[in-house]
Design a protein around this motif. Structure first.
Motif, PDB file in Angstrom:
ATOM      1  N   CYS A  31       0.813  -1.219   0.000  1.00  0.00           N
ATOM      2  CA  CYS A  31       0.000   0.000   0.000  1.00  0.00           C
ATOM      3  C   CYS A  31       0.848   1.272   0.000  1.00  0.00           C
ATOM      4  O   CYS A  31       0.380   2.336   0.427  1.00  0.00           O
ATOM      5  CB  CYS A  31      -0.928   0.008   1.226  1.00  0.00           C
ATOM      6  SG  CYS A  31      -2.167  -1.309   1.238  1.00  0.00           S
ATOM      7  N   GLU A  32       2.094   1.182  -0.457  1.00  0.00           N
ATOM      8  CA  GLU A  32       2.959   2.361  -0.419  1.00  0.00           C
ATOM      9  C   GLU A  32       2.361   3.528  -1.193  1.00  0.00           C
ATOM     10  O   GLU A  32       2.346   4.680  -0.713  1.00  0.00           O
ATOM     11  CB  GLU A  32       4.343   2.025  -0.981  1.00  0.00           C
ATOM     12  CG  GLU A  32       5.109   0.956  -0.203  1.00  0.00           C
ATOM     13  CD  GLU A  32       4.781  -0.457  -0.678  1.00  0.00           C
ATOM     14  OE1 GLU A  32       3.871  -0.594  -1.526  1.00  0.00           O
ATOM     15  OE2 GLU A  32       5.440  -1.412  -0.219  1.00  0.00           O
ATOM     16  N   ASP A  33       1.849   3.267  -2.403  1.00  0.00           N
ATOM     17  CA  ASP A  33       1.284   4.349  -3.198  1.00  0.00           C
ATOM     18  C   ASP A  33       0.007   4.897  -2.571  1.00  0.00           C
ATOM     19  O   ASP A  33      -0.305   6.085  -2.687  1.00  0.00           O
ATOM     20  CB  ASP A  33       1.020   3.880  -4.628  1.00  0.00           C
ATOM     21  CG  ASP A  33       0.012   2.743  -4.670  1.00  0.00           C
ATOM     22  OD1 ASP A  33       0.082   1.847  -3.809  1.00  0.00           O
ATOM     23  OD2 ASP A  33      -0.855   2.750  -5.562  1.00  0.00           O
ATOM     24  N   VAL A  34      -0.730   4.037  -1.866  1.00  0.00           N
ATOM     25  CA  VAL A  34      -1.943   4.499  -1.187  1.00  0.00           C
ATOM     26  C   VAL A  34      -1.570   5.448  -0.054  1.00  0.00           C
ATOM     27  O   VAL A  34      -2.201   6.502   0.131  1.00  0.00           O
ATOM     28  CB  VAL A  34      -2.744   3.299  -0.633  1.00  0.00           C
ATOM     29  CG1 VAL A  34      -4.077   3.779  -0.056  1.00  0.00           C
ATOM     30  CG2 VAL A  34      -2.987   2.265  -1.720  1.00  0.00           C
ATOM     31  N   LEU A  35      -0.536   5.095   0.702  1.00  0.00           N
ATOM     32  CA  LEU A  35      -0.096   5.955   1.792  1.00  0.00           C
ATOM     33  C   LEU A  35       0.388   7.291   1.260  1.00  0.00           C
ATOM     34  O   LEU A  35       0.129   8.357   1.858  1.00  0.00           O
ATOM     35  CB  LEU A  35       1.007   5.261   2.590  1.00  0.00           C
ATOM     36  CG  LEU A  35       0.616   3.965   3.314  1.00  0.00           C
ATOM     37  CD1 LEU A  35       1.825   3.355   4.003  1.00  0.00           C
ATOM     38  CD2 LEU A  35      -0.493   4.227   4.315  1.00  0.00           C
ATOM     39  N   ASP A  36       1.112   7.280   0.124  1.00  0.00           N
ATOM     40  CA  ASP A  36       1.578   8.528  -0.474  1.00  0.00           C
ATOM     41  C   ASP A  36       0.391   9.396  -0.896  1.00  0.00           C
ATOM     42  O   ASP A  36       0.386  10.616  -0.678  1.00  0.00           O
ATOM     43  CB  ASP A  36       2.462   8.236  -1.683  1.00  0.00           C
ATOM     44  CG  ASP A  36       3.801   7.604  -1.269  1.00  0.00           C
ATOM     45  OD1 ASP A  36       4.173   7.733  -0.085  1.00  0.00           O
ATOM     46  OD2 ASP A  36       4.442   6.973  -2.133  1.00  0.00           O
ATOM     47  N   ALA A  37      -0.620   8.759  -1.502  1.00  0.00           N
ATOM     48  CA  ALA A  37      -1.797   9.522  -1.948  1.00  0.00           C
ATOM     49  C   ALA A  37      -2.548  10.124  -0.763  1.00  0.00           C
ATOM     50  O   ALA A  37      -2.994  11.272  -0.819  1.00  0.00           O
ATOM     51  CB  ALA A  37      -2.723   8.606  -2.754  1.00  0.00           C
ATOM     52  N   LEU A  38      -2.679   9.361   0.313  1.00  0.00           N
ATOM     53  CA  LEU A  38      -3.368   9.878   1.488  1.00  0.00           C
ATOM     54  C   LEU A  38      -2.565  10.998   2.155  1.00  0.00           C
ATOM     55  O   LEU A  38      -3.139  11.976   2.651  1.00  0.00           O
ATOM     56  CB  LEU A  38      -3.624   8.746   2.487  1.00  0.00           C
ATOM     57  CG  LEU A  38      -4.640   7.683   2.058  1.00  0.00           C
ATOM     58  CD1 LEU A  38      -4.717   6.570   3.089  1.00  0.00           C
ATOM     59  CD2 LEU A  38      -6.015   8.307   1.846  1.00  0.00           C
ATOM     60  N   ALA A  39      -1.246  10.859   2.171  1.00  0.00           N
ATOM     61  CA  ALA A  39      -0.407  11.899   2.762  1.00  0.00           C
ATOM     62  C   ALA A  39      -0.549  13.205   1.987  1.00  0.00           C
ATOM     63  O   ALA A  39      -0.613  14.297   2.568  1.00  0.00           O
ATOM     64  CB  ALA A  39       1.045  11.443   2.798  1.00  0.00           C
ATOM     65  N   GLN A  40      -0.598  13.115   0.651  1.00  0.00           N
ATOM     66  CA  GLN A  40      -0.734  14.318  -0.168  1.00  0.00           C
ATOM     67  C   GLN A  40      -2.128  14.927  -0.027  1.00  0.00           C
ATOM     68  O   GLN A  40      -2.292  16.140  -0.154  1.00  0.00           O
ATOM     69  CB  GLN A  40      -0.460  13.983  -1.639  1.00  0.00           C
ATOM     70  CG  GLN A  40       0.985  13.578  -1.912  1.00  0.00           C
ATOM     71  CD  GLN A  40       1.183  13.118  -3.352  1.00  0.00           C
ATOM     72  OE1 GLN A  40       0.278  13.230  -4.168  1.00  0.00           O
ATOM     73  NE2 GLN A  40       2.372  12.619  -3.652  1.00  0.00           N
ATOM     74  N   ALA A  41      -3.125  14.064   0.252  1.00  0.00           N
ATOM     75  CA  ALA A  41      -4.496  14.559   0.371  1.00  0.00           C
ATOM     76  C   ALA A  41      -4.787  15.150   1.743  1.00  0.00           C
ATOM     77  O   ALA A  41      -5.814  15.812   1.932  1.00  0.00           O
ATOM     78  CB  ALA A  41      -5.493  13.429   0.096  1.00  0.00           C
ATOM     79  N   SER A  42      -3.891  14.919   2.712  1.00  0.00           N
ATOM     80  CA  SER A  42      -4.136  15.417   4.062  1.00  0.00           C
ATOM     81  C   SER A  42      -4.047  16.931   4.097  1.00  0.00           C
ATOM     82  O   SER A  42      -3.209  17.536   3.433  1.00  0.00           O
ATOM     83  CB  SER A  42      -3.143  14.797   5.054  1.00  0.00           C
ATOM     84  OG  SER A  42      -1.828  15.217   4.742  1.00  0.00           O
ATOM     85  N   VAL A  43      -4.917  17.551   4.869  1.00  0.00           N
ATOM     86  CA  VAL A  43      -4.947  19.012   4.971  1.00  0.00           C
ATOM     87  C   VAL A  43      -4.436  19.473   6.322  1.00  0.00           C
ATOM     88  O   VAL A  43      -3.567  20.326   6.424  1.00  0.00           O
ATOM     89  CB  VAL A  43      -6.384  19.533   4.740  1.00  0.00           C
ATOM     90  CG1 VAL A  43      -6.425  21.050   4.909  1.00  0.00           C
ATOM     91  CG2 VAL A  43      -6.889  19.125   3.363  1.00  0.00           C
ATOM     92  N   ASP A  44      -4.973  18.892   7.383  1.00  0.00           N
ATOM     93  CA  ASP A  44      -4.619  19.352   8.730  1.00  0.00           C
ATOM     94  C   ASP A  44      -4.050  18.223   9.581  1.00  0.00           C
ATOM     95  O   ASP A  44      -4.149  18.245  10.799  1.00  0.00           O
ATOM     96  CB  ASP A  44      -5.854  19.941   9.422  1.00  0.00           C
ATOM     97  CG  ASP A  44      -7.018  18.976   9.433  1.00  0.00           C
ATOM     98  OD1 ASP A  44      -6.886  17.880   8.860  1.00  0.00           O
ATOM     99  OD2 ASP A  44      -8.057  19.325  10.020  1.00  0.00           O
ATOM    100  N   THR A  45      -3.446  17.219   8.919  1.00  0.00           N
ATOM    101  CA  THR A  45      -2.905  16.085   9.675  1.00  0.00           C
ATOM    102  C   THR A  45      -1.384  16.043   9.634  1.00  0.00           C
ATOM    103  O   THR A  45      -0.783  15.047  10.030  1.00  0.00           O
ATOM    104  CB  THR A  45      -3.465  14.764   9.112  1.00  0.00           C
ATOM    105  OG1 THR A  45      -3.053  14.611   7.745  1.00  0.00           O
ATOM    106  CG2 THR A  45      -4.983  14.742   9.194  1.00  0.00           C
ATOM    107  N   GLY A  46      -0.763  17.091   9.108  1.00  0.00           N
ATOM    108  CA  GLY A  46       0.696  17.123   9.059  1.00  0.00           C
ATOM    109  C   GLY A  46       1.286  16.086   8.119  1.00  0.00           C
ATOM    110  O   GLY A  46       2.421  15.647   8.304  1.00  0.00           O
ATOM    111  N   GLY A  47       0.525  15.655   7.099  1.00  0.00           N
ATOM    112  CA  GLY A  47       1.033  14.665   6.158  1.00  0.00           C
ATOM    113  C   GLY A  47       1.057  13.256   6.689  1.00  0.00           C
ATOM    114  O   GLY A  47       1.678  12.372   6.082  1.00  0.00           O
ATOM    115  N   ASP A  48       0.364  12.996   7.810  1.00  0.00           N
ATOM    116  CA  ASP A  48       0.306  11.645   8.377  1.00  0.00           C
ATOM    117  C   ASP A  48      -0.822  10.879   7.700  1.00  0.00           C
ATOM    118  O   ASP A  48      -2.002  11.192   7.912  1.00  0.00           O
ATOM    119  CB  ASP A  48       0.060  11.718   9.883  1.00  0.00           C
ATOM    120  CG  ASP A  48       0.080  10.341  10.531  1.00  0.00           C
ATOM    121  OD1 ASP A  48       0.273   9.340   9.807  1.00  0.00           O
ATOM    122  OD2 ASP A  48      -0.122  10.258  11.758  1.00  0.00           O
TER     123      ASP A  48
END
Length: 607
Positions: free
Chosen positions: A453-470
């Motif tokens: 799920c590496e690419d999924v984690l990258d996509a979620l990190a980029q989509a985060s707004v107020d989570t500090g990229g977590d």
């Protein structure tokens, strides 16, 4: 039961033999609340019924110029007003409590049944009907429970008023005693027709809801093929049918409401005309006429409860029937006793399906090849202990020699986890998605790595707004619609791996990913589940080559067992499914040396 005490520790075992029996069962469970509501309702209605008596005493005291009786009448009116106010407040409080607690009980029963049946529920009952039962039908059942105590209080007061008027003023009381029951029963002939119209409306609404749910779920695909306007037109047509049915039903209920207004008015006119003549003849006093007039005028209030209970029962009985039909579903209808069986499944127990002859040895990675995808889905459900339709005369799947359908639901769910080919992701953060009941032996990070799920984690990190990229704190939209099909599939796989059940059954877990990712996912599953029982239904060579053993299921029976390479070499039916060979290509392949070898090997595995 108070609202603050919800949810119920145990909602009970409902009587689901019919909708009416289910309503009776719900009423029995709410008996304490119904008694409280009835008592407060009696205080409220008797206070209202006593007001004409107090007013009549006051009028007669004025006529007789009796100040003492006038003061007594004033005190009585104050007490009656306090009784009406207190009774009304507490009646509303207890009635609404009955409604909410009854609705909560039905919701818990439905939630428990949904957890028991899992994905099989929507295969036995239409999705629209499930939505209707869990939303509108629950409210209608609660409405009936709420209205029941008010109706009982109103009925008791009507009887008391009629009896009191017969004793107090026999001439006028006899007219009231005959007229009130006629008013109460006047709407009964119209109820069957009104109920049928309401049933038609609910049926059309259920179909429209199901169409809307399917359209929303498939909106991405519809837009891809340009079909959203077509489905939107279908939904518009369905919603217009619902509107017409609702208007048709409302007309009948409006007629019933009009009758409940007109007939009491007619009775009141009769009482006033007849009472005025009696007063002129000196047979009754002015105060008695005022009392009878007021009592008849105020019977309109309890009579409305009669209309309400008729409507509530007419609406709730079909709703209770649908709820009972859902609650009557069971995981299986067969009870199996195994020779020498007993006890609970333990670690190391084989998973065995007597219907197909499929055996998944404990601790091994077993792949199952089935040429029919629908049959593979049914087999996966069966391995989980909840087939779509129990096969008459066939034994349940066994785990360690114990039938799954004889195990407590919690034990069965802990032992075997099935992930179907179209898993659902609930909205929430990634951490919440992976926070599932588990053995604790598999960390979320390890599961995500095994599912690649590496690419999924990258996509979620980029989509985060107020989570500090977590990425673990990033919210996933409903059903993961912001992700691709392959990403959703791998997140669902990671969730299943985190659970770390004794037996994990995966139905086409890599059907939406490319070949390179599929090979890495297959390696991840094999590595993380080493030493645990894993069953994968698939036809991809990349997955099959990772399996410890492969079973070919053909026409509902396990017909060959071996490794992927062994079956490719000696089993034409296996090659036809895995390599997609045509009939001509199969005919050109030399026949295997001994066609009985596979059957003998299979019998040895099943022994």
């Amino acid at each position: 039961m108070q609202i603050r005490d919800l949810p119920y520790a145990d909602p009970g075992v409902p009587d689901v033999r019919s909708g009416t029996r289910f309503l009776v069962w719900i009423g029995r469970q709410q008996l304490g609340g119904q008694v409280k509501s009835l008592l407060w309702g009696l205080l409220h209605h008797l206070g209202i019924a006593g007001l004409p008596f107090g007013v009549g005493l006051a009028v007669q005291a004025v006529v007789d110029r009796d100040g003492g009786r006038l003061a007594l009448a004033g005190v009585l009116l104050v007490l009656l007003g306090a009784a009406v106010a207190t009774g009304d407040v507490m009646l509303h409080r207890t009635a609404v409590t009955n409604w909410i607690t009854a609705a909560a009980r039905v919701q818990q029963l439905l939630a428990r049944k949904t957890a028991e049946l899992g994905s099989v529920l929507t295969r036995r009952v239409a999705a629209g009907e499930v939505v209707a039962v869990s939303t509108g039908d629950v409210e209608k059942i609660g409405w009936f429970v709420e209205a029941l105590s008010r109706f009982a209080a109103g009925a008791v007061v009507l009887v008391a008023v009629c009896a009191g008027l017969v004793v107090y003023a026999p001439a006028l009381g006899a007219v009231v005693a005959v007229g009130v029951p006629v008013l109460a029963l006047s709407v009964l002939p119209l109820l069957p027709r009104a109920t049928r119209r309401a049933d038609v409306q609910r049926e059309k609404a259920g179909r429209a809801t199901e169409l809307a749910s399917d359209t929303v779920a498939g909106l991405r695909v519809l837009r891809g093929i340009g079909g959203e306007e077509l489905f939107l037109g279908r939904y518009r047509a369905a919603s217009q049918e619902v509107r017409r049915a609702a208007v048709h039903s409302a007309r009948m209920w409006a007629l019933i409401a009009a009758i409940q207004v007109v007939l009491p008015g007619v009775l009141l006119i009769v009482v006033v005309a007849y009472g005025a003549r009696l007063a002129l003849d000196g047979r009754i006093s002015v105060g008695e006429l005022v009392i009878v007039y007021g009592a008849v005028a105020l019977t309109h209030h309890p009579l409305r409860n009669v209309e309400e209970i008729a409507m509530a029962f007419s609406f709730s009985r079909p709703s209770a029937k649908r709820a009972a039909r859902v609650l009557a579903l069971a995981r299986t209808t067969t009870t199996v006793t195994t020779a020498g069986g007993g006890g609970r499944p333990g670690a190391g127990g084989d998973l065995y399906d007597p219907l197909t002859g499929l055996r998944a040895p404990a601790g091994l990675f077993t792949a199952v090849v089935c040429g029919d995808p629908d049959a593979a889905g049914r087999l996966a459900d069966r391995l989980g202990g909840h087939p779509a339709e129990p096969e008459a005369g066939h034994a349940s799947v066994l785990l360690g020699g114990v039938p799954l359908d004889e195990l407590p639901l919690e034990t069965a769910r802990t032992a075997v986890l099935v992930q179907d080919k179209d898993p659902v992701l609930l909205s929430g953060t990634l951490r919440e998605l992976l926070d599932v009941p588990s053995s604790g032996a598999v960390r979320a990070e390890d599961a995500l790595a095994a599912a690649r799920c590496e690419d999924v984690l990258d996509a979620l990190a980029q989509a985060s707004v107020d989570t500090g990229g977590d990425p673990m704190r990033t919210r996933i939209t409903e059903r993961g619609r912001s992700l691709s099909g392959g990403q959703r599939q791998r997140l669902a796989l990671a969730r299943s791996l985190v659970a770390d059940p004794e037996v994990l059954v995966l139905d086409e877990p890599t059907s939406a990913v490319d070949a390179h990712t599929e090979a890495r996912v297959a390696a991840g599953i094999a590595g993380l589940r080493a030493g645990a029982t894993t069953v994968v239904l698939a036809s991809s060579p990349l997955l099959l080559d990772r399996a410890d053993r492969v079973v070919l299921v053909h026409e509902g029976a396990a017909v060959a067992v071996g490794t992927h390479r062994e079956l490719l070499a000696r089993e034409p039916r296996y090659r036809a499914v895995v390599t997609r060979e045509t009939d001509e290509e199969l005919a050109a392949v030399p026949a295997p040396g001994d066609p009985l070898e596979a059957e003998e090997a299979l019998e040895g595995e099943s022994a």
